[in-house]
Design an enzyme around this catalytic site. Structure first.
Site, PDB file in Angstrom:
ATOM      1  N   GLU A 257       0.825  -1.207   0.000  1.00  0.00           N
ATOM      2  CA  GLU A 257       0.000   0.000   0.000  1.00  0.00           C
ATOM      3  C   GLU A 257       0.862   1.260   0.000  1.00  0.00           C
ATOM      4  OE1 GLU A 257      -4.219  -1.141   1.919  1.00  0.00           O
ATOM      5  OE2 GLU A 257      -2.696  -0.647   3.385  1.00  0.00           O
TER       6      GLU A 257
ATOM      7  N   CYS B 179       3.579   8.512   0.700  1.00  0.00           N
ATOM      8  CA  CYS B 179       4.070   7.642   1.765  1.00  0.00           C
ATOM      9  C   CYS B 179       4.265   6.257   1.149  1.00  0.00           C
ATOM     10  CB  CYS B 179       3.034   7.611   2.892  1.00  0.00           C
ATOM     11  SG  CYS B 179       3.409   6.430   4.197  1.00  0.00           S
TER      12      CYS B 179
ATOM     13  N   CYS C 293       6.054  -6.920   7.368  1.00  0.00           N
ATOM     14  CA  CYS C 293       7.051  -6.361   8.285  1.00  0.00           C
ATOM     15  C   CYS C 293       7.402  -7.408   9.331  1.00  0.00           C
ATOM     16  CB  CYS C 293       6.481  -5.111   8.962  1.00  0.00           C
ATOM     17  SG  CYS C 293       7.709  -4.185   9.915  1.00  0.00           S
TER      18      CYS C 293
ATOM     19  N   CYS D  13       5.381  -4.497  16.022  1.00  0.00           N
ATOM     20  CA  CYS D  13       4.951  -3.506  17.009  1.00  0.00           C
ATOM     21  C   CYS D  13       3.480  -3.785  17.349  1.00  0.00           C
ATOM     22  CB  CYS D  13       5.113  -2.097  16.451  1.00  0.00           C
ATOM     23  SG  CYS D  13       6.838  -1.696  16.080  1.00  0.00           S
TER      24      CYS D  13
ATOM     25  N   CYS E 231       0.540  -1.791  15.518  1.00  0.00           N
ATOM     26  CA  CYS E 231       0.638  -1.530  14.080  1.00  0.00           C
ATOM     27  C   CYS E 231       0.047  -2.672  13.256  1.00  0.00           C
ATOM     28  CB  CYS E 231       2.115  -1.336  13.719  1.00  0.00           C
ATOM     29  SG  CYS E 231       2.380  -0.965  11.975  1.00  0.00           S
TER      30      CYS E 231
ATOM     31  N   GLU F  47      10.004  -1.942   7.466  1.00  0.00           N
ATOM     32  CA  GLU F  47      11.024  -1.212   8.215  1.00  0.00           C
ATOM     33  C   GLU F  47      12.159  -0.868   7.237  1.00  0.00           C
ATOM     34  OE1 GLU F  47      11.780   0.298  11.045  1.00  0.00           O
ATOM     35  OE2 GLU F  47      13.799   0.522  10.241  1.00  0.00           O
TER      36      GLU F  47
ATOM     37  N   SER G  73      11.555   6.799   8.298  1.00  0.00           N
ATOM     38  CA  SER G  73      11.132   6.463   9.656  1.00  0.00           C
ATOM     39  C   SER G  73      11.612   5.068  10.036  1.00  0.00           C
ATOM     40  CB  SER G  73       9.602   6.529   9.733  1.00  0.00           C
ATOM     41  OG  SER G  73       9.170   6.308  11.048  1.00  0.00           O
TER      42      SER G  73
ATOM     43  N   CYS H  88      -1.301   6.433   9.797  1.00  0.00           N
ATOM     44  CA  CYS H  88      -0.131   5.697  10.269  1.00  0.00           C
ATOM     45  C   CYS H  88      -0.495   4.375  10.910  1.00  0.00           C
ATOM     46  CB  CYS H  88       0.584   6.506  11.343  1.00  0.00           C
ATOM     47  SG  CYS H  88       1.670   7.677  10.650  1.00  0.00           S
TER      48      CYS H  88
END
Ligand code: SAH
Length: 345
Positions: free
Chosen positions: A91, A104, A111, A115, A118, A159, A190, A332
Site C-alpha cells: 500500500e 508515503c 514487516c 509492534c 501496528c 522497516e 522512519s 499511520c
C-alpha cells in the site's frame, strides 16, 4: 538479473557500453525510466529498435499495478493497493498539503518488527522491495493522478532500515538530477530503531530527515509494545540519535503514538523530556489510530494537551500529527495486507 529501474545511471552506462552503445544512450534510457516514467521499452522512441529489443531481453522492467484505489471524502488523501510483478500486495498513500503532494511509500511487503499497535505486521513478513519497486509506487501514483510529488515519507509498510541496501539505492535514484530529482531534504525516513543501521546511515551524511518511532521513555514499556527494543534499548538508540543529529545537523523527529492509559501519563512525558534534553530534535505526537485487532485507544484530548505541555515546558518542540485519510484507513500504522477474498482494502 536486476530490474532496470533499480539501476543507477553509472550502472546503466556500463551495461550499455557492453552492448557497444555510446554513453549518451544511458541518459536517454534513464530519462525514459525516471522522468517520463514509462513502463515499456517500446515507448522509448529515440532508442533504436534493436537496442530496445536487446534491453527488453536482458532486463526486466516491472511496474506496480493498481489493484484498488480509495479517495478520502474528507481530505482527498488517496490510498493505493498495488500488486507487484510476483503478486505481492503493498500500500501507498498520497497526501495533499499546501506545499505540494507527499507520497508515503512501503519498503517491504509485510514487516518483521511486530509492534503491538501496528497493522503492518499482522500479515507477517513477505519480502523486501527493490529500489525500482519503491520508485514504482511513486511513479504509478503520479501517472494515475497526473501530479508530481515533492515530498516522500518512508513510513508505509515495512522497516526501511531492515531493507537498507535497497532503500539507500532508492534514495540515490529518486534524488538523481537526471531522474525524478527530489531534494533529499524533502524525504523523511522512519525507523523503529535498528541502531547499527542508524550509524550506517549517519556515515552516508544525507540531508534527509530521520524519524524515530520511540513511543515510550522506559525500556520495560517500550519492549512490551516494540519487540525491537529487546535488542536495541532506549539509551543505545538515543545515543545513536544524538550522534546522528550532531553529525548531520539535521533535527531528529521522534514519533510518539499516544496509547491511552499505556504511555500517555505525566510521568512518561517527564521521563521523555529528560531523555531528550539538549538534543536537536522534536516530538511528533500521534493519537494512536485504531486497528481492529489491537486493544489500544487514543486517550483523551486533555491528556494529550497535558503531555504536550509538559514537553514544551521542558524545552522540547512538539507537534500533534494531523490525521489524514481517516475514513479510508490510510493513517499511520493502518497499512496492511488484506488477502481475504472479497475484502476491499
Ligand atoms: N517501520 C518504520 C516505518 C513505519 S512508519 C517505523 O517503525 O518507524 C509508521 C509510523 O506509524 C511509525 O512511527 C509507527 O510506529 C507508527 N504507527 C504504527 N501503528 C500506528 C497506529 N496504530 N497509530 C499511530 N501510529 C502508528
Amino acid at each position: 538479473m536486476s530490474d532496470i529501474r533499480s539501476m543507477s545511471l553509472t550502472e546503466l552506462e556500463a551495461a550499455l557500453k557492453d552492448m557497444s552503445q555510446p554513453a549518451y544512450r544511458a541518459k536517454q534510457v534513464f530519462s525514459w525510466l525516471h522522468k517520463q516514467k514509462i513502463l515499456s521499452f517500446d515507448g522509448m522512441t529515440n532508442i533504436p529498435k534493436e537496442l530496445r529489443a536487446g534491453l527488453a531481453a536482458g532486463y526486466p522492467l516491472y511496474g506496480c499495478e493498481i489493484r484498488n484505489k480509495q479517495v478520502s471524502k474528507l481530505d482527498s488523501t488517496v490510498k493505493y493497493l498495488f500488486e507487484l510483478h510476483d503478486g505481492e500486495l503493498i500500500e501507498s498513500v498520497v497526501m495533499k498539503y499546501k506545499y505540494g503532494y507527499t507520497v508515503c511509500v512501503s519498503t517491504q511487503a509485510g514487516c518483521k518488527m511486530n509492534c503491538a499497535f501496528c497493522a503492518s505486521a499482522l500479515g507477517g513478513f513477505h519480502r523486501n522491495l527493490s529500489a525500482g519497486e519503491i520508485l514504482g509506487e511513486i511513479y504509478a501514483a503520479e501517472n494515475d493522478l497526473g501530479i508530481t510529488v515533492s515530498h516522500i515519507v518512508l513510513m508505509g509498510m515495512g522497516e526501511p532500515l531492515d531493507n537498507y541496501d535497497n532503500v539507500l539505492r532508492f534514495l540515490r535514484l529518486v534524488t538523481d538530477e537526471n531522474g525524478h530529482n527530489i531534494s533529499m531534504r524533502n524525504i523523511s525516513l522512519s525507523t523503529c530503531g535498528i541502531v547499527p543501521k542508524i550509524y550506517d546511515l549517519l556515515n552516508e551524511c544525507l540531508q534527509l530527515t530521520l524519524s524515530v518511532s520511540l513511543h515510550a521513555p522506559f525500556d520495560e514499556l517500550r519492549s512490551k509494545i516494540m519487540p525491537v527494543n529487546r535488542k536495541y534499548g532506549i539509551d543505545e538508540l538515543l545515543k545513536a540519535c544524538r550522534e546522528y543529529a550532531e553529525t548531520t545537523s539535521r533535527r531528529i523527529s521522534f514519533e510518539y503514538a499516544m496509547l491511552g492509559g499505556v504511555n500517555d501519563s505525566d510521568e512518561c512525558a517527564r521521563a521523555l523530556a529528560k531523555k531528550l534534553r539538549g538534543m536537536l530534535c522534536h516530538v511528533n505526537l500521534i493519537p494512536v489510530n485504531e486497528v481492529k485487532e489491537s486493544p489500544f485507544h487514543p486517550g483523551s484530548p486533555e491528556q494529550l494537551k497535558r503531555f504536550s505541555d509538559i514537553l514544551e515546558k521542558n524545552g522540547i518542540t512538539v507537534t500533534v500529527r494531523r490525521k489524514l485519510g481517516s475514513d479510508i484507513d490510510a493513517s499511520c500504522g493502518q497499512l496492511r495486507l488484506k488477502h481475504t477474498e472479497g475484502n476491499s482494502v
